[in-house]
Write an enzyme that holds these catalytic residues in place. Structure first.
Site, mmCIF file in Angstrom:
data_model
loop_
_atom_site.group_PDB
_atom_site.id
_atom_site.type_symbol
_atom_site.label_atom_id
_atom_site.label_comp_id
_atom_site.label_asym_id
_atom_site.label_seq_id
_atom_site.Cartn_x
_atom_site.Cartn_y
_atom_site.Cartn_z
ATOM 1 N N SER A 34 89.385 -37.264 -49.401
ATOM 2 C CA SER A 34 90.745 -36.894 -49.797
ATOM 3 C C SER A 34 90.885 -36.905 -51.322
ATOM 4 C CB SER A 34 91.740 -37.878 -49.201
ATOM 5 O OG SER A 34 91.616 -39.126 -49.870
ATOM 6 N N LYS A 35 92.023 -36.407 -51.750
ATOM 7 C CA LYS A 35 92.340 -36.375 -53.172
ATOM 8 C C LYS A 35 92.338 -37.805 -53.729
ATOM 9 C CE LYS A 35 96.321 -34.628 -55.540
ATOM 10 N NZ LYS A 35 97.556 -33.872 -55.398
#
Ligand code: GLU
Length: 495
Positions: free
Chosen positions: A261-262
């Site tokens: 994920s970011k």
């Protein structure tokens, strides 16, 4: 039939690095098979449209060297390649399904849908959805008379069009990566194909376009696997042959648990987007591989190996070699752990392969000879071009502090006494180049009975302020005679 694949992003934000890998695998496969690569922009969900996202996607693909044969910019025989420009096409095809009795109009209001959900929850029904069982208690063209339906449409009442998913049917298809996938139709709800604003949903537009654009292989992320049975059902409803599917393994967090994920990028201090992205709403900036200093060929090589490998020990492959070796049947089933150190390893490798002159241009130093010397000095010691300058600040700025530990250990009487000798040796060198500097220092110091090895670290300290660093003779050359001498004098005064 020639292979045709597509990359079909929605312009809802920057392309995730996993999205770039999907595009890359499509490209490698298409080129390996002598086929075509299409870029289709899936922008039917206008609520999620983000300005700049489409440009970002095109730029990221171009940066990575992924060439598009047919697309929004390139044009092509099966366009338009932007779904928002194909609205009428989708309307025609939904009507076809309605005419066949395989789709229907539904007039239920949000409140009515809510009531359905609540009543199913109260009855403790497991499968809470609008489906073959529940549709008969709702307000749609299957429960209303033909006249009622018609008059509602004519009166302009909002409606959606839903697929009439069969109650009992086994849906099966063979995925190239995951092998046989079997799903029972009772687990699929009557998906909306056309929304009340007249726009198609992703599912309808995606299937219609893949068919009309003659896509032979759908290569996409594993997150779309749950949608695939519905898509198969849609192909069947239209009476079309479905393309082959290959659902790519997820990119996993560095620890291996869960999707990358970011946030992982923020925590682990690495980019998860190919290019830097400034969010137009919040102004927030997300790091990009490009801006962090990665070479596109390094990123491509790294990504290609996240989920596939050629089955040999070879790890370094450029785009051409990847195309040559790529085999869609050898894509891994298991998720691929994202390891930024591997990305850095690739970057370091590719940096060392680049001609000095090419790297020198990126340094943006006016004196091109100096730039090339800097590259020679640092090439074997850095991972990114930008480190070539940042790791040797003493070549650009005066020395403010000296490494105290080294000063105590190495700046001894022997060193101090040798420094004036060194200054006079340096003064006599006419062509001030590292080899000459080396030869002069080593022979003449030896002649004076001074062992060069014993004082070299002290000399480095005087020249750089540090105890360690790149080749000292080349450092002295780059600094120049005058500065080198003045630094030794300064050290003699201060230390
Ligand atoms: N528009 C979808 C996406 O954003 C495409 C998925 C597919 O390839 O079918 O990823």
């Amino acid at each position: 039939m020639s292979v045709r694949v597509r990359f079909a992003p929605s312009p809802t934000g920057p392309l995730h690095i996993g999205g770039l890998r999907t595009a890359l695998y499509n490209y490698l496969f298409a080129k390996k098979m002598g086929g075509q690569m299409l870029l289709r922009i899936e922008d039917t969900d206008q609520t999620r449209f983000v300005p700049g996202a489409e440009e970002y996607i095109t730029e990221a693909l171009a940066w990575a060297g992924i060439k598009i044969d047919e697309g929004v910019k390139e044009g092509g025989p099966k366009g338009p390649y932007k779904q928002s420009e194909r609205k009428d096409i989708y309307k025609d095809y939904t009507r076809q399904l309605i005419d066949k009795g395989l789709a229907y109009y539904a007039f239920d209001t949000p409140d009515e849908l809510d009531a359905l959900r609540k009543s199913l929850e109260e009855a403790k029904v497991d499968n809470i959805s609008y489906n073959a069982v529940t549709r008969m208690q709702m307000k749609n063209s299957l429960t209303l008379s033909e006249e009622e339906t018609k008059s509602k449409i004519e009166a302009g009442e909002p409606y959606v069009i839903r697929l009439k998913v069969p109650l009992k049917e086994e849906i099966r298809f063979k995925d190239i990566v995951r092998d046989w996938v079997v799903v029972h139709s009772s687990t699929i709800d009557d998906k909306v194909l056309m929304k009340s604003d007249g726009m198609p949903t992703y599912h309808l537009a995606n299937v219609v376009d893949d068919h009309l654009m003659e896509i032979t292989h759908v290569i996409r992320g594993e997150e779309w696997l749950p949608s695939a049975p519905l898509h198969i059902l849609l192909y069947k409803s239209f009476g079309w042959q479905a393309p082959q599917f290959a659902h790519l393994p997820l990119l996993l967090k560095p620890e291996g648990n869960g999707k990358l994920s970011k946030r992982d990028g923020i925590l682990g201090d690495f980019p998860v987007f190919p290019l830097e992205w400034k969010d137009p709403a919040s102004g927030e900036i997300a790091r990009g591989f490009r801006e962090d200093g990665y070479f596109p060929d390094a990123v491509v090589n790294f990504l290609a190996f996240l989920g596939w490998n050629p089955g040999t020990d070879q790890e370094i492959m450029n785009m051409e070699e990847l195309i040559e070796a790529f085999d869609i049947n050898h894509i891994h089933k298991a998720g691929a752990r994202f390891d930024v150190n591997k990305a850095k390893w690739y970057n370091q490798y590719y940096l060392r392969q680049k001609p000095d002159e090419e790297l020198a241009i990126d340094l943006q130093i006016e004196d091109s000879k100096l730039a090339v010397s800097l590259v020679k000095l640092m090439k074997e010691r850095v991972t990114f071009t930008k480190e070539i300058k940042s790791q040797v600040p003493y070549l650009f700025n005066e020395i403010e502090t000296y490494d105290q530990e080294i000063a105590q250990k190495k700046w001894d009487e022997l060193a101090k006494n040798a420094m004036p000798e060194i200054i006079s040796i340096l003064n006599t060198i006419e062509i001030f180049e590292s080899q000459n500097i080396h030869d002069a220092l080593f022979t003449e110091l030896e002649e004076k009975g001074i062992k060069p090895g014993k004082i070299m670290q002290a000399l480095r300290l005087a020249i750089t302020g540090q105890g360690k660093g790149p080749d000292l003779m080349l450092t002295i050359e780059i600094l120049g005679k005058e500065k080198a001498i003045s630094r030794i004098n300064k050290a003699l005064k201060i230390l």
